[in-house]
Design an enzyme around this catalytic site. Structure first.
Site, mmCIF file in Angstrom:
data_model
loop_
_atom_site.group_PDB
_atom_site.id
_atom_site.type_symbol
_atom_site.label_atom_id
_atom_site.label_comp_id
_atom_site.label_asym_id
_atom_site.label_seq_id
_atom_site.Cartn_x
_atom_site.Cartn_y
_atom_site.Cartn_z
ATOM 1 N N ASP A 81 -39.185 -49.480 33.540
ATOM 2 C CA ASP A 81 -39.402 -48.336 33.331
ATOM 3 C C ASP A 81 -38.440 -47.539 34.826
ATOM 4 O O ASP A 81 -38.681 -48.198 35.709
ATOM 5 C CB ASP A 81 -40.575 -47.181 33.545
ATOM 6 N N TYR B 267 -30.146 -34.652 20.756
ATOM 7 C CA TYR B 267 -31.242 -35.062 21.163
ATOM 8 C C TYR B 267 -30.496 -35.855 19.879
ATOM 9 O O TYR B 267 -31.026 -37.164 19.982
ATOM 10 C CB TYR B 267 -32.670 -34.438 21.506
ATOM 11 N N PHE C 206 -38.039 -47.631 24.761
ATOM 12 C CA PHE C 206 -38.723 -46.076 24.544
ATOM 13 C C PHE C 206 -37.863 -44.347 25.303
ATOM 14 O O PHE C 206 -38.605 -44.292 25.632
ATOM 15 C CB PHE C 206 -40.136 -45.720 24.635
ATOM 16 N N PHE D 90 -42.021 -37.727 14.076
ATOM 17 C CA PHE D 90 -42.363 -36.083 14.009
ATOM 18 C C PHE D 90 -43.199 -35.815 15.023
ATOM 19 O O PHE D 90 -41.925 -36.660 15.966
ATOM 20 C CB PHE D 90 -42.573 -36.834 12.135
ATOM 21 N N THR E 98 -36.420 -40.590 16.239
ATOM 22 C CA THR E 98 -37.183 -39.342 15.982
ATOM 23 C C THR E 98 -36.362 -38.690 14.294
ATOM 24 O O THR E 98 -35.720 -38.655 14.104
ATOM 25 C CB THR E 98 -36.899 -38.746 17.216
ATOM 26 N N ARG F 173 -36.247 -21.322 19.902
ATOM 27 C CA ARG F 173 -36.651 -21.823 20.945
ATOM 28 C C ARG F 173 -34.946 -23.080 20.075
ATOM 29 O O ARG F 173 -35.030 -23.256 19.337
ATOM 30 C CB ARG F 173 -36.962 -23.091 21.424
ATOM 31 N N LEU G 179 -45.955 -28.537 22.384
ATOM 32 C CA LEU G 179 -47.184 -27.493 21.571
ATOM 33 C C LEU G 179 -48.289 -28.059 21.947
ATOM 34 O O LEU G 179 -48.962 -26.923 22.417
ATOM 35 C CB LEU G 179 -46.846 -27.688 19.723
HETATM 36 N N1 UDP Z 1 -43.766 -24.939 20.377
HETATM 37 C C1 UDP Z 1 -43.811 -23.416 20.697
HETATM 38 N N2 UDP Z 1 -44.559 -23.143 22.104
HETATM 39 C C2 UDP Z 1 -44.396 -24.664 23.302
HETATM 40 C C3 UDP Z 1 -44.391 -25.640 22.739
HETATM 41 C C4 UDP Z 1 -43.607 -25.583 21.122
HETATM 42 O O1 UDP Z 1 -44.040 -22.538 19.672
HETATM 43 O O2 UDP Z 1 -44.827 -24.044 24.568
HETATM 44 C C5 UDP Z 1 -42.713 -24.748 18.900
HETATM 45 C C6 UDP Z 1 -41.377 -25.345 19.028
HETATM 46 O O3 UDP Z 1 -40.537 -24.126 18.882
HETATM 47 C C7 UDP Z 1 -41.708 -26.339 17.633
HETATM 48 C C8 UDP Z 1 -42.672 -26.560 17.646
HETATM 49 O O4 UDP Z 1 -43.913 -26.057 18.409
HETATM 50 O O5 UDP Z 1 -41.326 -25.264 16.455
HETATM 51 C C9 UDP Z 1 -43.314 -28.305 18.416
HETATM 52 O O6 UDP Z 1 -42.272 -28.272 19.768
HETATM 53 P P1 UDP Z 1 -42.503 -29.333 20.068
HETATM 54 O O7 UDP Z 1 -41.646 -28.705 21.173
HETATM 55 O O8 UDP Z 1 -44.241 -29.604 20.761
HETATM 56 O O9 UDP Z 1 -42.539 -30.890 20.063
HETATM 57 P P2 UDP Z 1 -40.356 -30.935 19.232
HETATM 58 O O10 UDP Z 1 -40.696 -30.450 16.909
HETATM 59 O O11 UDP Z 1 -39.628 -30.507 19.635
HETATM 60 O O12 UDP Z 1 -40.623 -32.319 19.052
#
Ligand code: UDP
Length: 323
Positions: free
Chosen positions: A31, A139, A71, A167, A115, A280, A188
């Site tokens: 790492d 990504y 990873f 996922f 992913t 986002r 999230l």
């Molecule tokens: N999300 C959000 N607020 C946050 C982080 C994420 O609303 O502070 C939303 C984000 O836009 C997505 C979902 O939660 O729709 C999951 O995002 P995360 O970054 O956890 O994982 P990703 O789907 O990007 O791999």
């Protein structure tokens, strides 16, 4: 087996190292500690090396390696939209450097951390492995490129590989002292729990106008220890299967951002303040897995298949967060 876990100081990698050690494997972690945590490396030696400095990888192969788990990657969807060069460099060039090092040392087995972002905007409900791949952010595109390289390497060099398309990884192994901790935190569930604890920036919900029942994005959350199990099972799978294989890993249930916040409120018993914010960049409206192939092909059977279990385990970690 002796497994080289590249990126083993990170969130998923550290949980995989834990599960591999529990199953009796010897683990070496490689790492660069750019986003990983030294404290998360507890099940084997740590070699500090960087996939973009190929000469540093040699130390990882100083004793025979039976398989590599990979990873090392930049993995933030929104960030990748603004920094595509960094993403292709780290995720594609870095992977090529690792594959060349494996080839030099005669290592013929790889589990690759892929992913759901390889699919882009889904055209059907639950996503199967053969769903069209049209990533909508760098990504996902970078991971799809590596999947393609692995298919070519299977033909050219007899490399056996399993790409696991996660996922939404979530949860923790608080009992083992490891969990999810990024700086800055963008995911999230950690952000929801930090909001419950009153830590960090106020929680934002990105987008309320998606074509979903409540207007927020839907995701399929899968426990990091269940992902880790799939990696261990992939080793057994490669004993009997040549070629490059791909499996989707999710629970098959989609939850919106608002449903996730509500579940966290039920688990914590705390208020979770949030505000709506613009969408986002790079976020598809809905990503939900069909994981039948992993269940039948890898004998994968998730132990934490409910969102409340996953959030409860993340909550155990966040309340005691050690790093
Ligand atoms: N999300 C959000 N607020 C946050 C982080 C994420 O609303 O502070 C939303 C984000 O836009 C997505 C979902 O939660 O729709 C999951 O995002 P995360 O970054 O956890 O994982 P990703 O789907 O990007 O791999």
């Amino acid at each position: 087996m002796h497994i080289l876990v590249c990126g083993g100081a990170g969130y998923v990698g550290s949980h995989v190292a834990y599960v591999l050690a529990e199953r009796g494997h010897e683990v070496t972690v490689l790492d660069n500690l750019s986003t990983g945590h030294r404290q998360a490396v507890r099940w084997g030696r740590l070699i500090e090396a960087d996939l973009l400095k190929p000469e540093t990888l040699e130390a990882g192969f100083d004793r025979p390696v039976d398989a590599v788990m990979h990873f090392c990657a930049r993995s933030l969807v929104g960030e990748s939209v603004g920094q595509p060069y960094d993403y292709y460099d780290n995720n594609v060039v870095g992977s090529l450097n690792l594959l060349r090092a494996m080839h030099r040392h005669g290592v013929e087995r790889l589990v690759f951390s892929s992913t759901a972002a390889v699919f882009g905007q889904p055209i059907s409900g639950r996503i199967r492995e053969n769903h069209p791949k049209s990533p909508i952010n760098p990504y996902g595109a970078s991971k799809l490129m590596v999947e393609r390289v692995l298919a070519d390497a299977a033909r050219a060099y007899a490399l056996r590989s399993v790409s696991l398309r996660y996922f939404n990884a979530a949860g923790a192994a608080a009992q083992a002292g490891i969990g999810e901790s990024h700086f800055p935190e963008t995911h999230l569930i950690p952000n929801v729990l930090r909001s419950a604890l009153g830590i960090g920036a106020p929680l934002k919900v990105f987008g309320d106008d998606y074509p979903t029942p409540d207007g927020t994005c839907i995701r399929d959350y899968v426990h990091v220890l269940d992902l880790a199990d799939a990696h261990a099972l992939a080793l057994d799978f490669m004993d009997c299967n040549v070629g490059a294989h791909r499996f989707n890993l999710g629970n098959g249930d989609g939850f919106s951002v608002l449903q996730t916040i509500q579940t966290a409120r039920d688990i914590t018993g705390l208020r979770i303040p949030f505000a709506f914010a613009p969408r986002r960049d790079g976020d598809p409206a809905e990503l939900v897995a069909a994981s039948d192939k992993a269940r039948s092909g890898l004998q994968w059977s998730p132990r934490f298949d409910r969102l409340d279990q996953i959030i409860a385990s993340a909550w155990d970690w966040h309340r005691a967060a050690a790093y």
